[in-house]
Design an enzyme around this catalytic site. Structure first.
Site, PDB file in Angstrom:
ATOM      1  N   ASP A 511      -4.839 -21.219  62.649  1.00 26.87           N
ATOM      2  CA  ASP A 511      -3.949 -20.131  62.269  1.00 26.87           C
ATOM      3  C   ASP A 511      -2.519 -20.612  62.513  1.00 26.87           C
ATOM      4  O   ASP A 511      -2.231 -21.207  63.552  1.00 26.87           O
ATOM      5  CB  ASP A 511      -4.248 -18.891  63.110  1.00 26.87           C
ATOM      6  N   ASP A 710      -4.850 -16.965  67.954  1.00 25.74           N
ATOM      7  CA  ASP A 710      -4.327 -16.345  69.174  1.00 25.74           C
ATOM      8  C   ASP A 710      -4.161 -14.834  69.087  1.00 25.74           C
ATOM      9  O   ASP A 710      -3.992 -14.183  70.106  1.00 25.74           O
ATOM     10  CB  ASP A 710      -2.968 -16.962  69.533  1.00 25.74           C
ATOM     11  N   ASP A 714      -6.999 -12.396  64.565  1.00 25.61           N
ATOM     12  CA  ASP A 714      -7.815 -13.610  64.469  1.00 25.61           C
ATOM     13  C   ASP A 714      -9.219 -13.410  65.031  1.00 25.61           C
ATOM     14  O   ASP A 714     -10.094 -14.256  64.817  1.00 25.61           O
ATOM     15  CB  ASP A 714      -7.153 -14.768  65.239  1.00 25.61           C
TER      16      ASP A 714
END
Length: 853
Positions: A511, A710, A714
């Site tokens: 990500d 994080d 997610d």
């Protein structure tokens, strides 16, 4: 073939059939009783679990009371790997384990060293249990939270276990010394003459003296083996101890018969094997002693983590400074921390500034500067300044306590590769006993004279050389060392399965925000186009943005302060929604915002827009500025790339992994970031709710995917991935959904995780190879397969030495993992990769739908 030979063959066949029934016949489960809505059952631990098959009902709370009536390292902990539950079991005490089963099925439990096993059968309400062989294990990821009643603190458990280990090592040392002293004369008497010695005292060849010397070895030195071996057989299971007990008992009993009634036996079968009994038991106990010393090192990670904790804290209560034990600190206590002292608990800084060494928790070597409002972690070291902090988390809630729990949980879990060893171990000992019986029969019928002694020696050698212990230890020891190494490097591995799966990954999805980048915007560029100097322009723009709470405005203000620029106050301020701000600063009219805002105020923006376009192409946000109706310059703000992201991504690619960046940014911005960090594939314009779908799409391509993230958004993708890795500086939700947590927040932790997983699995495969090959070669040799060809036979004494070495080889190889060193990241190199940018599948389909409409 004589009638005696026929009788021996028939007897051997019946014995093998009886053996199969005894060990493998279905066993009746003992059901738990239900009182006050709780299912309760007691399991006694005395050489095994009794009962070793227990039945409970689904959805009703369970309390299992373990009554441990013995000492020793093996049964000092019970592990329910499928339930991710383990509990320390102090010797001669009762310990209650509580949980609530949510799924029906059959779930194994075992001692900490995977030597003693039991089965928990969970039946749907109102249904009776079948034998455990017919049950299918179910996933237990959503089992209710498990806890262990009346458990002391982790430090107390470790201290008690350390004391048990010391007592065990002292006892084994004493037995080995006595065994060696008593066996040495008998061994010398038997082996000296064949080896060419000229003088052997005749008294040492006396069978009665040998009986007197070896009897204490048999019943004192070998007592731990015999006790455990017979109890295991009584529980309709068997282990290495059972094999040794049967072998030494056969040799000792035969030798005793020859000594007591030699006149009644033919001359050719009057050999005694006292020296074999003594050497076998002494060697086995020596192997156990060395093994106990080696195994003590495999749990060093927990001991090291416990050793990090501060013992006392200096608190302010009612205006008085008092030093108290750290266990007495409560939330909201104010604590004073001097330079060089450990921070006792997780806390928030109230005043002071200092560099804090967090390496023992995060694995990062550089100290981190802490100021008012920052969070400090218990067990880290305050280096330079004094701090006054307020306790935020104490006791079991601190990060250190959570780390210890996660390490213990991982060490209690079972890697999929261990199922191979468990499946073999379930049949191993009965099969070895059957081979020994068959060996005796074949040697008795077809062997050379004296057939009885030849048959006995060969059968004993088969029993002695077989080593299920090596198989049982092959996986748990490596998992224990591997998860411990990870914890000390700032990598918390939630389960052994995650550690194993990580080495199979071929794709890592990162990500962008908060993972590759810092997760917050920062000032990156100042381009001046007019007469206003660079620092003056930054001062004016920062002053205009000072009252805004927008992250981009905050980044500009922070950038000015980092350059020690004094920000003046604003005398007039006007916010134009969606366009920017107008402010009067030091008598100058300042416009900050978009090209539209400046154009509406009659300002030429062509040059500013060109600079802004270049910044946007690099993935940055341009902020246009004008002073007193003249274009002044453009300021660039971006979510900056973390210092080690480029090197970490290069290291991942070097490991053979495809690195994919997933972001909600548009394709142009995403490509710019990917080009900067060296990512080869980009999934752009992915909405938060579609991240898990993108992971599924990659998995549908046949890829094994690791996801690194994080944020809260997610969490579904972390759970969907084959292995989810959460950045430890992220949200609790993401960390909870992940399989592995990287405390430091650095992508270097992903590289370390993959390397550690590969090293651990390589170590486990080596252990299994040693254990399987050893047994595959040793058992046939002991049975005498080479005798018809080469005339070679294996002595029981050599078999005992080989068996001890097999366990030591596995323990020693697992301990090699303790010396594994994590390689630093490679030096930075400029990226020449042109990324392949794909629009998120959901966005692509939506766009196609609009086009068709």
């Amino acid at each position: 073939m004589s009638s005696v030979d026929v009788a021996v063959l028939v007897g051997a066949a019946l014995a093998i059939a009886g053996l199969a029934w005894y060990f493998f016949a279905p066993r009746r489960a003992q059901a738990a009783s239900v009182n006050d809505g709780v299912q309760r059952i007691q399991i006694t631990i005395h050489g095994g679990y009794s009962p070793n098959v227990v039945q409970v009902r689904q959805g009703i709370p369970v309390e299992i009371e373990f009554d441990r009536q013995e000492t020793g390292d093996c049964t000092s902990r019970v592990v329910f790997p499928d339930l991710h539950l383990s509990a320390a079991l102090p010797a001669f005490q009762r310990t209650t384990v509580r949980f609530k089963p949510q799924h029906a099925g059959s779930f194994g439990f075992a001692c900490g060293m995977n030597m003693i096993h039991g089965t928990l059968i969970v039946t749907p309400n109102g249904q009776a249990a079948e034998s455990p062989e017919h049950e299918t294990p179910q996933t237990t990821s959503d089992y209710a939270s498990s806890d262990v009643a009346d458990q002391p603190a982790a430090a107390e458990i470790e201290a008690a276990q350390a004391e048990d280990r010391r007592a065990e090592i002292a006892d084994l040392t004493r037995r080995v010394v006595i065994g060696a002293v008593l066996t040495a004369p008998v061994l010398y008497a038997v082996m000296a003459e064949p080896l060419g010695a000229r003088w052997v005292p005749m008294i040492l060849l006396n069978h009665w003296l040998q009986l007197a010397l070896i009897t204490p070895v048999m019943f004192y030195v070998g007592w731990p083996i015999h006790r455990t071996g017979w109890l295991a057989l009584a529980h309709r299971s068997a282990d290495m101890n059972s094999l040794i007990t049967l072998g030494t008992l056969a040799a000792y009993g035969y030798s005793l018969l020859v000594t007591v009634a030699s006149a009644a036996l033919p001359a050719e079968v009057r050999d005694v094997y006292f020296e074999a009994v003594g050497v076998i038991l002494t060697l086995i106990m020596l192997g156990r002693l060395l093994e106990a010393r080696a195994k003590a090192g495999t749990g060093e990670a927990i001991r090291a983590l416990l050793g990090l904790q501060a013992r006392t804290a200096r608190v302010l209560r009612d205006g008085t400074e008092t030093e108290i034990p750290v266990d007495e600190v409560v939330v909201d206590d104010e604590i004073l921390i001097r330079p060089g002292e450990k921070i006792p608990v997780d806390a928030t800084v109230l005043s002071g500034q200092s560099a804090v060494d967090e390496s023992m928790v995060t694995g990062e070597s550089m100290p981190v500067t802490k100021r008012t409002g920052d969070t400090v972690i218990g067990a880290t070291v305050n280096t330079t300044g004094s701090l006054r902090v307020r306790a935020a988390k104490v006791g079991a809630d601190t990060m250190l306590a959570q780390i210890i729990r996660m390490v213990q949980q991982a060490q209690a879990s079972r890697a999929p590769i261990q199922r191979l060893a468990d499946a073999i171990s379930a049949y191993f000992v009965p099969v070895v006993i059957a081979i020994a019986i068959a060996t005796f029969a074949v040697w008795f019928v077809a062997g050379p004279t004296p057939t009885l002694t030849q048959a006995l020696v060969s059968a004993v050698a088969v029993l002695i050389i077989a080593c299920p212990c090596a198989l049982g230890l092959a996986t748990p020891l490596s998992i224990m060392v591997g998860t411990g190494k990870g914890a000390r490097a700032g990598i918390l591995i939630r389960s052994a399965e995650a550690l194993e799966t990580a080495h199979k990954l071929d794709t890592i999805v990162l990500d962008k925000t908060g993972t590759i980048t810092a997760g917050k915007p920062a000032l990156t560029d100042i381009h001046v186009t007019g007469t206003v100097a660079e620092n003056e322009l930054l001062m004016l723009v920062a002053a205009a943005e000072a009252d805004s709470e927008h992250p981009i405005a905050s980044a500009v203000v922070a950038g000015a302060r980092d350059r020690d620029i004094s920000i003046p106050s604003v005398t007039a301020f006007d916010s134009i929604t969606g366009k920017g701000v107008r402010a009067t600063v030091a008598g100058l009219t300042v416009l900050v915002g978009t090209a539209t805002l400046l154009a509406e105020n009659g300002i030429e923006t062509a040059e500013l827009e060109r600079i802004g376009a270049d910044l946007a192409a690099a993935g940055k946000t341009p902020i246009l500025a004008a002073v007193d109706s003249h274009p002044a310059g453009v300021i660039g703000v971006a979510d900056t790339v973390k210092d080690d992201s480029v090197a970490a991504i290069a290291a991942l690619r070097k490991l053979g992994l495809q690195v994919v960046m997933m972001t909600g940014d548009n394709a142009r911005t995403a490509a710019a970031i990917a080009r900067q960090v060296g990512v080869e594939r980009v999934l752009a314009e992915v909405l938060p709710e579609h991240k898990a779908g993108e992971i599924r799409r990659l998995q549908a391509e046949g890829r094994r995917v690791g996801m690194v993230g994080d944020g809260i958004n997610d969490a579904p993708a972390l759970a969907q991935a084959d292995v989810g890795l959460a950045i430890g500086t992220g949200t609790d939700v993401a960390i909870e959904a992940a399989d592995i947590t990287l405390i430091s927040g650095s992508l270097a932790g992903v590289v370390t995780t993959i390397r550690l997983s590969r090293a651990t699995m390589r170590n486990i495969r080596q252990n299994l190879f040693f254990a399987l090959i050893y047994n595959a070669i040793g058992i046939p040799l002991a049975a005498g397969v080479l005798y018809p060809l080469l005339g070679l036979r294996l002595s029981p004494m050599i078999a005992a030495g080989a068996m001890a070495l097999s366990s030591l080889s596995v323990v020693g190889n697992a301990n090699r993992l303790r010396g594994y060193r994590f390689e630093p990241l490679p030096p930075l190199r400029s990226s020449t990769i042109e990324p392949l940018v794909e629009i998120g599948a959901a966005q692509h389909e939506a766009a196609a739908g609009h086009a068709r409409g």
